[in-house]
Enzyme design. Structure first.
Site: not given
Length: 230
Positions: A51, A79, A93, A185
């Site tokens: 993203d 991550y 987000d 997310r």
């Protein structure tokens, strides 16, 4: 993976696997287009979108190595992320405005750790409406940004490792190793809901794809300097 530092070491048409640390607010396609223009090879593709508000490892393949993209995409990802608990956003987000602020004074560090087993292993996850998934031939985020209701079906994903690495309420830093198709997310959204307070993702960095590591990646400007050397 050792970084090449001289232009003559590259064979872009023959095929290269290039690791980049994607800049903040750049789309994955921005990086692809920039590299394609610089290396002057038409066949350039990425092996897994990041993203715009995420940073970290983005893998590009050129020339004949584009045939490896599907295999690289299938690898597990690692991550490092940060969530803010007690608040939510429509996109989960910072793409959209913060809303629904909740009191979190009753939430403890122990509460966070107690929830981790619920989100570890194979789980059902609903992708975020603000995502690139196609619904009736159109990207879900296009309709979501217009305020339209989007219904996405849950899918099975696997979170193989999950740990809290720092807590500074309302901010919580975490590390995750997960399968292809996992939306971090969505994890943050669901984790916040499980706490009864809501949460949104405030930062995300991809640190590994399979055996490829962020520490071996080029900064974009560093790579361009190598390509432009005379």
């Amino acid at each position: 993976m050792e970084k090449k530092t001289r232009l003559e070491d590259f064979d872009f048409a023959g095929g290269e696997v290039l690791l980049f640390d994607k800049p903040y607010k750049w789309t994955s396609f921005d990086v692809v287009n920039k590299v394609r223009y610089k290396v002057k090879v038409k066949k350039v593709g990425h092996a897994g979108t990041l993203d715009p508000l995420a940073t970290g490892l983005l893998i590009l393949c050129t020339g004949k190595m584009t045939k490896q993209i599907q295999f690289i995409q299938a690898e597990e990802k690692e991550y490092i992320g940060q969530m803010v608990i007690g608040q939510t956003t429509p996109s989960h987000d910072l793409e959209t405005e913060v809303e629904n602020e909740q009191d979190i004074s009753h939430i403890t560090v122990e509460n966070l750790h107690e929830l981790l087993p619920r989100f570890t292993g194979k789980i059902q996850q609903i992708p975020p409406a603000h995502s690139a998934i196609k619904v009736n031939g159109k990207r879900a985020y296009s309709a979501a940004r217009q305020g339209k209701e989007i219904k996405l079906d849950p899918r099975e994903v696997e979170i193989r490792e999950l740990e809290i690495i720092n807590v500074d309420f309302p901010k919580v830093d975490f590390r995750m190793v997960c399968s292809k198709g996992t939306y971090v997310r969505s994890f943050v959204r669901d984790f916040g809901e499980a706490l009864g307070a809501g949460a949104y993702m405030s930062a995300l960095k991809r640190t590994r794809i399979g055996e490829y590591k962020l520490e071996d990646a080029y900064q974009l400007e560093e790579f361009i300097d190598i390509i432009q050397e005379q």
